[in-house]
Design a protein around this motif. Sequence first.
Motif, PDB file in Angstrom:
ATOM      1  N   ILE A 149       0.770  -1.060  -0.192  1.00 47.67           N
ATOM      2  CA  ILE A 149       0.267   0.105   0.032  1.00 47.67           C
ATOM      3  C   ILE A 149       0.670   1.153  -0.097  1.00 47.67           C
ATOM      4  O   ILE A 149       0.797   2.056  -1.091  1.00 47.67           O
ATOM      5  CB  ILE A 149      -0.633   0.277   1.211  1.00 47.67           C
ATOM      6  CG1 ILE A 149      -1.253  -1.262   1.294  1.00 47.67           C
ATOM      7  CG2 ILE A 149      -1.767   0.921   1.119  1.00 47.67           C
ATOM      8  CD1 ILE A 149      -3.014  -1.215   2.562  1.00 47.67           C
ATOM      9  N   ARG A 150       1.527   1.249   0.844  1.00 49.57           N
ATOM     10  CA  ARG A 150       2.320   2.196   1.432  1.00 49.57           C
ATOM     11  C   ARG A 150       3.390   2.428   0.193  1.00 49.57           C
ATOM     12  O   ARG A 150       3.658   3.640  -0.909  1.00 49.57           O
ATOM     13  CB  ARG A 150       3.966   1.989   2.440  1.00 49.57           C
ATOM     14  CG  ARG A 150       2.832   2.819   3.190  1.00 49.57           C
ATOM     15  CD  ARG A 150       3.716   2.672   4.469  1.00 49.57           C
ATOM     16  NE  ARG A 150       2.600   2.623   6.539  1.00 49.57           N
ATOM     17  CZ  ARG A 150       3.731   2.274   7.237  1.00 49.57           C
ATOM     18  NH1 ARG A 150       4.436   2.341   7.453  1.00 49.57           N
ATOM     19  NH2 ARG A 150       2.568   1.956   8.256  1.00 49.57           N
ATOM     20  N   ASP A 151       4.351   1.287  -1.106  1.00 51.87           N
ATOM     21  CA  ASP A 151       5.379   1.829  -1.854  1.00 51.87           C
ATOM     22  C   ASP A 151       4.602   1.661  -3.033  1.00 51.87           C
ATOM     23  O   ASP A 151       4.783   2.298  -3.997  1.00 51.87           O
ATOM     24  CB  ASP A 151       5.612  -0.019  -1.694  1.00 51.87           C
ATOM     25  CG  ASP A 151       7.005   0.194  -1.160  1.00 51.87           C
ATOM     26  OD1 ASP A 151       7.284   0.989   0.528  1.00 51.87           O
ATOM     27  OD2 ASP A 151       7.760  -0.965  -0.333  1.00 51.87           O
ATOM     28  N   LYS A 152       3.585   1.766  -3.442  1.00 50.32           N
ATOM     29  CA  LYS A 152       2.692   1.674  -4.888  1.00 50.32           C
ATOM     30  C   LYS A 152       1.423   2.823  -4.800  1.00 50.32           C
ATOM     31  O   LYS A 152       0.968   2.963  -5.130  1.00 50.32           O
ATOM     32  CB  LYS A 152       1.867   0.530  -5.034  1.00 50.32           C
ATOM     33  CG  LYS A 152       2.701  -0.917  -4.934  1.00 50.32           C
ATOM     34  CD  LYS A 152       3.656  -0.863  -6.542  1.00 50.32           C
ATOM     35  CE  LYS A 152       4.692  -1.639  -6.736  1.00 50.32           C
ATOM     36  NZ  LYS A 152       5.027  -2.285  -7.910  1.00 50.32           N
ATOM     37  N   ASN A 153       1.529   3.712  -3.769  1.00 47.50           N
ATOM     38  CA  ASN A 153       0.380   4.342  -3.022  1.00 47.50           C
ATOM     39  C   ASN A 153      -0.642   3.795  -3.358  1.00 47.50           C
ATOM     40  O   ASN A 153      -1.405   4.631  -4.484  1.00 47.50           O
ATOM     41  CB  ASN A 153       1.070   5.389  -3.982  1.00 47.50           C
ATOM     42  CG  ASN A 153       0.619   7.038  -3.194  1.00 47.50           C
ATOM     43  OD1 ASN A 153       0.238   7.390  -2.096  1.00 47.50           O
ATOM     44  ND2 ASN A 153       0.528   7.552  -4.196  1.00 47.50           N
ATOM     45  N   ILE A 154      -1.349   2.973  -2.955  1.00 45.26           N
ATOM     46  CA  ILE A 154      -2.111   2.601  -3.232  1.00 45.26           C
ATOM     47  C   ILE A 154      -3.450   2.922  -2.207  1.00 45.26           C
ATOM     48  O   ILE A 154      -3.330   3.342  -1.487  1.00 45.26           O
ATOM     49  CB  ILE A 154      -2.845   0.776  -2.681  1.00 45.26           C
ATOM     50  CG1 ILE A 154      -1.800   0.194  -3.549  1.00 45.26           C
ATOM     51  CG2 ILE A 154      -3.748   0.347  -3.222  1.00 45.26           C
ATOM     52  CD1 ILE A 154      -2.029  -0.365  -5.237  1.00 45.26           C
ATOM     53  N   THR A 155      -4.980   3.040  -3.506  1.00 40.96           N
ATOM     54  CA  THR A 155      -5.505   3.912  -3.278  1.00 40.96           C
ATOM     55  C   THR A 155      -7.134   3.257  -3.222  1.00 40.96           C
ATOM     56  O   THR A 155      -7.901   3.916  -3.019  1.00 40.96           O
ATOM     57  CB  THR A 155      -6.018   5.594  -3.940  1.00 40.96           C
ATOM     58  OG1 THR A 155      -6.267   4.765  -5.091  1.00 40.96           O
ATOM     59  CG2 THR A 155      -4.940   6.276  -4.127  1.00 40.96           C
ATOM     60  N   ASP A 164      -6.673  -1.315  -7.147  1.00 37.35           N
ATOM     61  CA  ASP A 164      -5.097  -1.691  -6.880  1.00 37.35           C
ATOM     62  C   ASP A 164      -4.301  -2.431  -6.383  1.00 37.35           C
ATOM     63  O   ASP A 164      -3.773  -3.313  -6.782  1.00 37.35           O
ATOM     64  CB  ASP A 164      -5.037  -0.472  -6.861  1.00 37.35           C
ATOM     65  CG  ASP A 164      -5.553   0.806  -8.025  1.00 37.35           C
ATOM     66  OD1 ASP A 164      -6.775   0.493  -9.056  1.00 37.35           O
ATOM     67  OD2 ASP A 164      -5.332   1.760  -7.919  1.00 37.35           O
ATOM     68  N   GLU A 191      -4.475   2.873   6.447  1.00 33.43           N
ATOM     69  CA  GLU A 191      -3.284   3.578   5.842  1.00 33.43           C
ATOM     70  C   GLU A 191      -3.142   5.420   5.106  1.00 33.43           C
ATOM     71  O   GLU A 191      -2.705   5.900   5.104  1.00 33.43           O
ATOM     72  CB  GLU A 191      -2.795   2.786   4.627  1.00 33.43           C
ATOM     73  CG  GLU A 191      -2.152   1.847   5.366  1.00 33.43           C
ATOM     74  CD  GLU A 191      -0.891   1.728   5.989  1.00 33.43           C
ATOM     75  OE1 GLU A 191       0.403   2.912   5.660  1.00 33.43           O
ATOM     76  OE2 GLU A 191      -0.711   1.357   7.411  1.00 33.43           O
ATOM     77  N   ILE A 192      -4.250   4.699   4.688  1.00 32.05           N
ATOM     78  CA  ILE A 192      -5.133   5.940   3.319  1.00 32.05           C
ATOM     79  C   ILE A 192      -5.152   7.030   4.599  1.00 32.05           C
ATOM     80  O   ILE A 192      -4.508   8.097   4.518  1.00 32.05           O
ATOM     81  CB  ILE A 192      -6.732   5.512   2.793  1.00 32.05           C
ATOM     82  CG1 ILE A 192      -5.621   4.675   1.709  1.00 32.05           C
ATOM     83  CG2 ILE A 192      -6.707   7.103   2.048  1.00 32.05           C
ATOM     84  CD1 ILE A 192      -6.861   4.483   0.351  1.00 32.05           C
ATOM     85  N   ARG A 197      -2.312   9.285   5.590  1.00 33.59           N
ATOM     86  CA  ARG A 197      -1.617  10.019   4.264  1.00 33.59           C
ATOM     87  C   ARG A 197      -1.751  11.733   5.033  1.00 33.59           C
ATOM     88  O   ARG A 197      -2.413  11.825   4.924  1.00 33.59           O
ATOM     89  CB  ARG A 197      -1.609   9.764   3.198  1.00 33.59           C
ATOM     90  CG  ARG A 197      -1.489   8.800   3.277  1.00 33.59           C
ATOM     91  CD  ARG A 197      -1.545   8.067   1.027  1.00 33.59           C
ATOM     92  NE  ARG A 197      -1.758   6.870   0.912  1.00 33.59           N
ATOM     93  CZ  ARG A 197      -1.869   5.183   0.179  1.00 33.59           C
ATOM     94  NH1 ARG A 197      -2.576   5.994  -0.832  1.00 33.59           N
ATOM     95  NH2 ARG A 197      -1.415   4.242   0.195  1.00 33.59           N
TER      96      ARG A 197
END
Length: 62
Positions: free
Chosen positions: A23-29, A33, A58-59, A62
């Motif tokens: 989630i963090r590395d790929k900036n998953i939203t 995805d 996680e979102i 941010r």
Amino acid sequence: MFEDNDFVCRHMQLTKADIVKVIRDKNITSFDDLQDETNVATICGSCVSDIEDILEEEIAKR
Ligand code: FES
């Protein structure tokens, strides 16, 4: 609550730490995805709501 080393998706052998890293590395939203990246929740689907909770958490950070 899951600990980092707990399997959240047993079928894909993904721990909470694995999922958070993607989630963090790929900036998953979105869940879709995340599923594209990891194949999470593609077998039984019983982990979907736990995965969604982790993603939301996680979102929110941010
Ligand atoms: S536990 Fe994730 S697909 Fe079965």
